[in-house]
Design a protein around this motif. Structure first.
Motif, PDB file in Angstrom:
ATOM      1  N   SER A  32       0.782  -1.221   0.000  1.00 54.65           N
ATOM      2  CA  SER A  32       0.000   0.000   0.000  1.00 54.65           C
ATOM      3  C   SER A  32       0.818   1.276   0.000  1.00 54.65           C
ATOM      4  N   VAL A  33       2.148   1.183   0.022  1.00 55.41           N
ATOM      5  CA  VAL A  33       2.955   2.397   0.068  1.00 55.41           C
ATOM      6  C   VAL A  33       4.162   2.236  -0.828  1.00 55.41           C
ATOM      7  N   PRO A  34       4.738   3.347  -1.332  1.00 52.55           N
ATOM      8  CA  PRO A  34       6.004   3.257  -2.042  1.00 52.55           C
ATOM      9  C   PRO A  34       7.113   2.870  -1.066  1.00 52.55           C
ATOM     10  N   HIS A  35       8.243   2.444  -1.588  1.00 50.43           N
ATOM     11  CA  HIS A  35       9.328   2.002  -0.723  1.00 50.43           C
ATOM     12  C   HIS A  35       9.888   3.179   0.076  1.00 50.43           C
ATOM     13  N   PRO A  36       9.806   3.154   1.417  1.00 50.30           N
ATOM     14  CA  PRO A  36      10.479   4.173   2.210  1.00 50.30           C
ATOM     15  C   PRO A  36      11.980   3.898   2.212  1.00 50.30           C
ATOM     16  N   ARG A  37      12.748   4.879   2.618  1.00 48.43           N
ATOM     17  CA  ARG A  37      14.201   4.729   2.662  1.00 48.43           C
ATOM     18  C   ARG A  37      14.594   3.781   3.783  1.00 48.43           C
ATOM     19  N   ILE A  38      15.532   2.877   3.498  1.00 52.53           N
ATOM     20  CA  ILE A  38      16.027   1.930   4.493  1.00 52.53           C
ATOM     21  C   ILE A  38      17.347   2.453   5.047  1.00 52.53           C
ATOM     22  N   ASP A  39      17.421   2.634   6.361  1.00 50.19           N
ATOM     23  CA  ASP A  39      18.631   3.106   7.016  1.00 50.19           C
ATOM     24  C   ASP A  39      19.388   1.891   7.552  1.00 50.19           C
ATOM     25  N   THR A  40      20.441   1.509   6.876  1.00 51.93           N
ATOM     26  CA  THR A  40      21.199   0.323   7.270  1.00 51.93           C
ATOM     27  C   THR A  40      22.259   0.635   8.327  1.00 51.93           C
ATOM     28  N   SER A  41      22.316   1.886   8.765  1.00 49.45           N
ATOM     29  CA  SER A  41      23.294   2.250   9.790  1.00 49.45           C
ATOM     30  C   SER A  41      22.742   2.061  11.193  1.00 49.45           C
ATOM     31  N   LYS A  42      21.446   1.816  11.308  1.00 48.49           N
ATOM     32  CA  LYS A  42      20.811   1.648  12.611  1.00 48.49           C
ATOM     33  C   LYS A  42      20.140   0.276  12.679  1.00 48.49           C
ATOM     34  N   PRO A  43      20.289  -0.432  13.795  1.00 48.36           N
ATOM     35  CA  PRO A  43      19.644  -1.745  13.918  1.00 48.36           C
ATOM     36  C   PRO A  43      18.140  -1.590  14.066  1.00 48.36           C
ATOM     37  N   HIS A  44      17.409  -2.643  13.710  1.00 47.19           N
ATOM     38  CA  HIS A  44      15.962  -2.642  13.861  1.00 47.19           C
ATOM     39  C   HIS A  44      15.530  -3.992  14.425  1.00 47.19           C
ATOM     40  N   PRO A  45      14.551  -3.997  15.340  1.00 43.83           N
ATOM     41  CA  PRO A  45      14.111  -5.261  15.943  1.00 43.83           C
ATOM     42  C   PRO A  45      13.720  -6.332  14.939  1.00 43.83           C
ATOM     43  N   ALA A  46      13.069  -5.947  13.826  1.00 45.65           N
ATOM     44  CA  ALA A  46      12.635  -6.942  12.841  1.00 45.65           C
ATOM     45  C   ALA A  46      13.833  -7.647  12.222  1.00 45.65           C
ATOM     46  N   ARG A  47      14.900  -6.908  11.962  1.00 51.37           N
ATOM     47  CA  ARG A  47      16.084  -7.512  11.342  1.00 51.37           C
ATOM     48  C   ARG A  47      16.906  -8.307  12.351  1.00 51.37           C
ATOM     49  N   ILE A  48      16.925  -7.844  13.601  1.00 54.87           N
ATOM     50  CA  ILE A  48      17.596  -8.622  14.647  1.00 54.87           C
ATOM     51  C   ILE A  48      16.879  -9.955  14.829  1.00 54.87           C
ATOM     52  N   TYR A  49      15.562  -9.925  14.830  1.00 51.28           N
ATOM     53  CA  TYR A  49      14.782 -11.160  14.973  1.00 51.28           C
ATOM     54  C   TYR A  49      15.027 -12.082  13.784  1.00 51.28           C
ATOM     55  N   ASP A  50      15.153 -11.504  12.603  1.00 56.76           N
ATOM     56  CA  ASP A  50      15.473 -12.302  11.418  1.00 56.76           C
ATOM     57  C   ASP A  50      16.814 -13.002  11.606  1.00 56.76           C
TER      58      ASP A  50
ATOM     59  N   LEU B 178      -4.837 -10.332  11.099  1.00 52.11           N
ATOM     60  CA  LEU B 178      -4.146  -9.042  11.094  1.00 52.11           C
ATOM     61  C   LEU B 178      -2.905  -9.195  11.959  1.00 52.11           C
ATOM     62  N   ASP B 179      -1.738  -9.213  11.325  1.00 50.68           N
ATOM     63  CA  ASP B 179      -0.475  -9.467  12.009  1.00 50.68           C
ATOM     64  C   ASP B 179       0.310  -8.172  12.103  1.00 50.68           C
ATOM     65  N   ILE B 180       0.369  -7.595  13.296  1.00 49.01           N
ATOM     66  CA  ILE B 180       1.044  -6.309  13.511  1.00 49.01           C
ATOM     67  C   ILE B 180       2.431  -6.577  14.089  1.00 49.01           C
ATOM     68  N   GLY B 181       3.437  -5.966  13.473  1.00 47.35           N
ATOM     69  CA  GLY B 181       4.809  -6.262  13.840  1.00 47.35           C
ATOM     70  C   GLY B 181       5.249  -7.573  13.221  1.00 47.35           C
ATOM     71  N   SER B 182       4.900  -7.748  11.962  1.00 39.22           N
ATOM     72  CA  SER B 182       5.077  -9.036  11.284  1.00 39.22           C
ATOM     73  C   SER B 182       6.525  -9.433  11.107  1.00 39.22           C
ATOM     74  N   GLY B 183       7.419  -8.451  10.965  1.00 41.32           N
ATOM     75  CA  GLY B 183       8.814  -8.766  10.739  1.00 41.32           C
ATOM     76  C   GLY B 183       9.083  -9.227   9.317  1.00 41.32           C
ATOM     77  N   ILE B 184      10.328  -9.590   9.068  1.00 42.30           N
ATOM     78  CA  ILE B 184      10.743 -10.055   7.739  1.00 42.30           C
ATOM     79  C   ILE B 184      10.219 -11.475   7.529  1.00 42.30           C
ATOM     80  N   PRO B 185       9.615 -11.758   6.380  1.00 40.50           N
ATOM     81  CA  PRO B 185       9.021 -13.082   6.150  1.00 40.50           C
ATOM     82  C   PRO B 185      10.023 -14.218   6.353  1.00 40.50           C
ATOM     83  N   THR B 186       9.593 -15.211   7.118  1.00 35.62           N
ATOM     84  CA  THR B 186      10.385 -16.410   7.375  1.00 35.62           C
ATOM     85  C   THR B 186       9.480 -17.616   7.175  1.00 35.62           C
ATOM     86  N   GLU B 187       9.790 -18.439   6.196  1.00 31.70           N
ATOM     87  CA  GLU B 187       8.901 -19.558   5.881  1.00 31.70           C
ATOM     88  C   GLU B 187       8.974 -20.659   6.944  1.00 31.70           C
TER      89      GLU B 187
END
Length: 261
Positions: free
Chosen positions: A4-22, A72-81
């Motif tokens: 539903s949105v265009p790609h926002p900018r990804i800041d790879t200099s700061k950690p994020h919980p979704a990526r840490i969980y990944d 409705l999954d809020i805080g879904s994180g990066i898809p993991t099969e």
């Protein structure tokens, strides 16, 4: 799937919980800043993340088998099969699943990996749980709030400190759902890992990520006014429905599934 949105900018200099969980789950969609936080956590954290993920698999499968076809999954994180929609749509091909996360880096992976069945519907919305009214507006355009919805808040409320009133956020979301909907929730704790005291918070603090680990008594109010499904509010390794629970392992998550009256 639609987004539903265009790609926002990804800041790879700061950690994020979704990526840490990944990273904790053995994924590849993370960056050195995320890996640094993950490596600073107690070694058993990776096993706890996997056990929390396994709880999600069991819980949504049970809901799908019992007639719930909207999620409705809020805080879904990066898809993991296997992802949530893969589990529920394998049981109910017409199921509709809406994922939401605040991390911009989730979006490109969601577009590539979250493919719905032809009969069903899968969507991803870039949204922040701190804005429940906006989330409900987005979700209401995709899900039928006249019928039951399963709201999942998995491994994310511990990133909301007390001054952001996570209890009120959950109440607002739950109040918008019709009767016979469900809340699926997991929350990090150190109740069974007292030796971790201070260590987990310190690791996330290095990445300027707020973390509020809560005790069982502090997690209980998220379910206030709801009907907890047996076995109630338990550790992630104790929540089973269709098979006997194995000998529980220590868990860093409290979990529960509750019906909205």
């Amino acid at each position: 799937m639609s987004t539903s949105v265009p790609h926002p900018r990804i800041d790879t200099s700061k950690p994020h919980p979704a990526r840490i969980y990944d990273w904790l789950l053995g994924g590849r969609h993370n960056y050195p800043v995320d890996q640094k936080i993950g490596q600073a956590l107690p070694e058993e954290t990776r096993g706890n993340a996997a056990r929390n993920r396994a709880f999600m698999h069991r819980a949504v499968a049970w809901l799908a088998k019992n007639g719930i076809d909207q999620f409705l999954d809020i805080g879904s994180g990066i898809p993991t099969e296997p992802n949530m929609h893969q589990i529920v749509q394998s049981l109910v091909p017409t199921a509709r699943v809406v994922y939401m996360d605040s991390d911009p880096s989730v979006l490109p992976h969601a577009e590539a990996l979250l493919t719905s069945t032809p009969e069903g519907f899968t969507d991803f919305v870039h949204a922040d749980v701190r804005q429940p009214a906006a989330i409900l507006e987005h979700a209401g355009a995709r899900l039928d709030f006249e019928r039951p919805v399963a709201l999942s808040l998995l491994a994310m409320l511990h990133f909301l400190p007390d001054d952001e009133d996570p209890y009120d956020i959950v109440r607002t979301l739950v109040a918008a759902l019709p009767s016979s909907s469900f809340l699926v929730l997991s929350h990090a704790t150190i109740d069974q890992h007292p030796e971790w005291t201070g260590k987990v918070e310190a690791a996330y603090k290095e990445g300027a990520i707020p973390l509020r680990l809560r005790s069982r008594g502090e997690v209980e109010p998220f379910f206030e006014g709801l009907d907890l499904v047996a076995p109630g509010l338990v550790s992630a390794t104790e929540w089973y429905q269709e098979e006997p629970a194995p000998t529980p392992e220590r868990s860093a998550f409290y979990v529960g599934v509750a019906r909205i009256p």
